[in-house]
Design a protein around this motif. Structure first.
Motif, PDB file in Angstrom:
ATOM      1  N   GLN A  47       0.707  -1.061   0.154  1.00  0.00           N
ATOM      2  CA  GLN A  47      -0.050   0.101  -0.040  1.00  0.00           C
ATOM      3  C   GLN A  47       0.746   1.117  -0.014  1.00  0.00           C
ATOM      4  OE1 GLN A  47      -3.258   0.297  -0.135  1.00  0.00           O
ATOM      5  NE2 GLN A  47      -3.831  -1.742   0.049  1.00  0.00           N
ATOM      6  N   ILE A  48       1.879   1.046   0.650  1.00  0.00           N
ATOM      7  CA  ILE A  48       2.906   2.425   0.786  1.00  0.00           C
ATOM      8  C   ILE A  48       3.374   2.606  -0.607  1.00  0.00           C
ATOM      9  CG2 ILE A  48       5.112   3.070   1.900  1.00  0.00           C
ATOM     10  CD1 ILE A  48       4.416   1.982   4.391  1.00  0.00           C
ATOM     11  N   VAL A  49       3.839   1.503  -1.237  1.00  0.00           N
ATOM     12  CA  VAL A  49       4.495   1.772  -2.515  1.00  0.00           C
ATOM     13  C   VAL A  49       3.343   2.207  -3.703  1.00  0.00           C
ATOM     14  CG1 VAL A  49       5.595   0.310  -4.464  1.00  0.00           C
ATOM     15  CG2 VAL A  49       6.129  -0.160  -2.207  1.00  0.00           C
ATOM     16  N   ALA A  50       2.195   1.409  -3.476  1.00  0.00           N
ATOM     17  CA  ALA A  50       1.229   2.098  -4.308  1.00  0.00           C
ATOM     18  C   ALA A  50       0.899   3.537  -4.329  1.00  0.00           C
ATOM     19  CB  ALA A  50      -0.098   1.176  -4.306  1.00  0.00           C
ATOM     20  N   THR A  51       0.978   4.100  -3.126  1.00  0.00           N
ATOM     21  CA  THR A  51       0.573   5.528  -2.854  1.00  0.00           C
ATOM     22  C   THR A  51       1.774   6.199  -3.421  1.00  0.00           C
ATOM     23  OG1 THR A  51      -0.589   5.078  -0.712  1.00  0.00           O
ATOM     24  CG2 THR A  51       0.552   7.303  -0.912  1.00  0.00           C
ATOM     25  N   GLU A  52       2.929   6.062  -3.351  1.00  0.00           N
ATOM     26  CA  GLU A  52       3.850   6.610  -4.020  1.00  0.00           C
ATOM     27  C   GLU A  52       3.792   6.616  -5.625  1.00  0.00           C
ATOM     28  OE1 GLU A  52       7.698   8.785  -4.293  1.00  0.00           O
ATOM     29  OE2 GLU A  52       6.009   8.513  -2.538  1.00  0.00           O
ATOM     30  N   LEU A  53       3.478   5.492  -5.852  1.00  0.00           N
ATOM     31  CA  LEU A  53       3.272   5.402  -7.513  1.00  0.00           C
ATOM     32  C   LEU A  53       2.033   6.258  -7.992  1.00  0.00           C
ATOM     33  CD1 LEU A  53       3.572   1.458  -8.015  1.00  0.00           C
ATOM     34  CD2 LEU A  53       5.243   3.285  -8.312  1.00  0.00           C
ATOM     35  N   HIS A  54       1.077   6.425  -7.236  1.00  0.00           N
ATOM     36  CA  HIS A  54      -0.027   7.377  -7.504  1.00  0.00           C
ATOM     37  C   HIS A  54       0.529   8.741  -7.858  1.00  0.00           C
ATOM     38  CE1 HIS A  54      -2.815   4.441  -5.277  1.00  0.00           C
ATOM     39  NE2 HIS A  54      -2.549   3.989  -6.612  1.00  0.00           N
ATOM     40  N   GLU A  55       1.525   9.272  -7.036  1.00  0.00           N
ATOM     41  CA  GLU A  55       1.919  10.609  -7.135  1.00  0.00           C
ATOM     42  C   GLU A  55       2.727  10.673  -8.287  1.00  0.00           C
ATOM     43  OE1 GLU A  55       1.652  12.958  -4.971  1.00  0.00           O
ATOM     44  OE2 GLU A  55       0.126  11.824  -3.858  1.00  0.00           O
ATOM     45  N   TYR A  56       3.507   9.466  -8.887  1.00  0.00           N
ATOM     46  CA  TYR A  56       3.944   9.733 -10.215  1.00  0.00           C
ATOM     47  C   TYR A  56       3.020   9.662 -11.320  1.00  0.00           C
ATOM     48  CZ  TYR A  56       8.719   9.610  -8.073  1.00  0.00           C
ATOM     49  OH  TYR A  56       9.712   9.690  -7.411  1.00  0.00           O
ATOM     50  N   GLY A  57       1.573   9.530 -10.940  1.00  0.00           N
ATOM     51  CA  GLY A  57       0.810   9.478 -12.031  1.00  0.00           C
ATOM     52  C   GLY A  57       0.584   7.905 -12.726  1.00  0.00           C
ATOM     53  N   LEU A  58       0.804   6.827 -11.860  1.00  0.00           N
ATOM     54  CA  LEU A  58       0.666   5.749 -12.347  1.00  0.00           C
ATOM     55  C   LEU A  58      -0.667   4.938 -11.515  1.00  0.00           C
ATOM     56  CD1 LEU A  58       4.486   4.527 -12.054  1.00  0.00           C
ATOM     57  CD2 LEU A  58       3.205   4.266 -14.154  1.00  0.00           C
ATOM     58  N   ALA A  59      -1.415   4.148 -12.399  1.00  0.00           N
ATOM     59  CA  ALA A  59      -2.313   3.555 -11.853  1.00  0.00           C
ATOM     60  C   ALA A  59      -1.904   2.126 -11.117  1.00  0.00           C
ATOM     61  CB  ALA A  59      -3.318   3.169 -12.874  1.00  0.00           C
ATOM     62  N   THR A  60      -2.758   1.633 -10.157  1.00  0.00           N
ATOM     63  CA  THR A  60      -2.132   0.366  -9.551  1.00  0.00           C
ATOM     64  C   THR A  60      -3.259  -0.530  -9.417  1.00  0.00           C
ATOM     65  OG1 THR A  60      -2.473   1.388  -7.407  1.00  0.00           O
ATOM     66  CG2 THR A  60      -0.509   1.558  -8.092  1.00  0.00           C
ATOM     67  N   LEU A  61      -2.785  -1.873  -9.415  1.00  0.00           N
ATOM     68  CA  LEU A  61      -3.891  -2.832  -9.443  1.00  0.00           C
ATOM     69  C   LEU A  61      -3.545  -3.943  -8.347  1.00  0.00           C
ATOM     70  CD1 LEU A  61      -6.409  -4.297 -10.001  1.00  0.00           C
ATOM     71  CD2 LEU A  61      -5.494  -5.338 -11.994  1.00  0.00           C
ATOM     72  N   LEU A  62      -3.969  -3.863  -7.074  1.00  0.00           N
ATOM     73  CA  LEU A  62      -3.489  -4.730  -6.283  1.00  0.00           C
ATOM     74  C   LEU A  62      -4.541  -6.073  -6.134  1.00  0.00           C
ATOM     75  CD1 LEU A  62      -2.306  -2.099  -5.425  1.00  0.00           C
ATOM     76  CD2 LEU A  62      -1.980  -3.114  -3.051  1.00  0.00           C
ATOM     77  N   THR A  63      -3.965  -7.418  -6.246  1.00  0.00           N
ATOM     78  CA  THR A  63      -5.041  -8.153  -6.326  1.00  0.00           C
ATOM     79  C   THR A  63      -4.445  -9.404  -5.399  1.00  0.00           C
ATOM     80  OG1 THR A  63      -3.485  -9.327  -8.320  1.00  0.00           O
ATOM     81  CG2 THR A  63      -5.566  -7.939  -8.701  1.00  0.00           C
ATOM     82  N   ASP A  64      -5.754 -10.249  -4.960  1.00  0.00           N
ATOM     83  CA  ASP A  64      -5.145 -11.233  -4.266  1.00  0.00           C
ATOM     84  C   ASP A  64      -5.120 -12.522  -5.214  1.00  0.00           C
ATOM     85  OD1 ASP A  64      -5.563 -10.120  -1.663  1.00  0.00           O
ATOM     86  OD2 ASP A  64      -7.665 -10.916  -1.793  1.00  0.00           O
ATOM     87  N   LEU A  65      -3.801 -13.209  -5.254  1.00  0.00           N
ATOM     88  CA  LEU A  65      -3.546 -14.256  -5.950  1.00  0.00           C
ATOM     89  C   LEU A  65      -4.183 -15.472  -5.597  1.00  0.00           C
ATOM     90  CD1 LEU A  65       0.076 -13.442  -6.884  1.00  0.00           C
ATOM     91  CD2 LEU A  65      -2.048 -12.654  -8.029  1.00  0.00           C
TER      92      LEU A  65
END
Length: 221
Positions: A47-65
């Motif tokens: 979640q911490i990494v995803a939040t940073e990626l959002h700041e760079y304008g990147l979408a994220t998809l976190l899934t349960d495998l």
């Protein structure tokens, strides 16, 4: 940065996986997360990494495998978290789903793998070279990718804690085995879970910079 967030149900070979999709305004790429041993899309580290990626304008998809039932079984036996074939097939299915899902279909894709998810992400990258622009592995197990490691064509960066000696050695071996030039970044003072102050922030910044360089189109930068 404001994000549009939705919960998704992703068909992965006959099973439905839960996913959380976050789309900033005008996203320049999509980063799909492959979580690690005994973890899920709710991993606070991811979640911490995803939040940073959002700041760079990147979408994220976190899934349960794993499905809920599989997670319950794995919590008892631990047999599925190291089934890289199964996990990689699920990551590939998520990549294929994203390429056909209207909000993400046009976005270039990167993979972020953690722990055993790092091995699964590399297998998926080898299987979908035309789709996966880059791979970042955090404290990953690239050795579990097996022969697929030699087939990876996507730019790859390994992020490993300085004090995670065994995993660091495995990542060095993987980097030296790969046919492409892979980067290895050692996070000073960090252990396997990067729980030390500032360690995950470094991981997030390194990942965001790497994805911005290799995933997002030059025009978006």
């Amino acid at each position: 940065m404001t994000s549009w967030k939705t919960q998704e149900r992703i068909d992965a070979g006959g099973v439905l996986l839960d996913g959380d999709l976050a789309l900033p305004e005008h996203p320049s790429g999509l980063i799909i997360f492959a979580h690690g041993s005994g973890s899920s899309r709710h991993s606070p580290r991811n979640q911490i990494v995803a939040t940073e990626l959002h700041e760079y304008g990147l979408a994220t998809l976190l899934t349960d495998l794993l499905t809920t039932e599989e997670e319950v079984a794995d919590a008892r036996t631990g047999h599925l978290r190291f089934d890289i074939g199964l996990l990689a097939d699920r990551v590939i299915a998520v990549v294929d789903w994203a390429r056909n899902h209207p909000p993400t279909a046009a976005l270039p894709i990167g993979l972020f793998g953690a722990s055993t998810g790092g091995g699964a992400a590399l297998v998926a990258a080898a299987a979908r070279p035309e789709a996966v622009r880059a791979v970042v592995s955090r404290g990953g197990r690239p050795d579990l990718a097996g022969p697929a490691l030699l087939e990876v064509r996507s730019p790859t960066m390994f992020l490993v804690g300085e004090k995670d000696a065994e995993v660091l050695d495995l990542n060095e071996q993987a980097r030296n085995t790969m046919r492409i030039s892979a980067e290895l970044r050692v996070i000073a003072g960090a252990t396997h879970l990067f729980s030390e102050p500032g360690a995950l922030d470094q991981v997030a910044e390194e990942a965001a910079g790497f994805f911005q360089m290799h995933v997002t189109p030059a025009v978006a930068r």
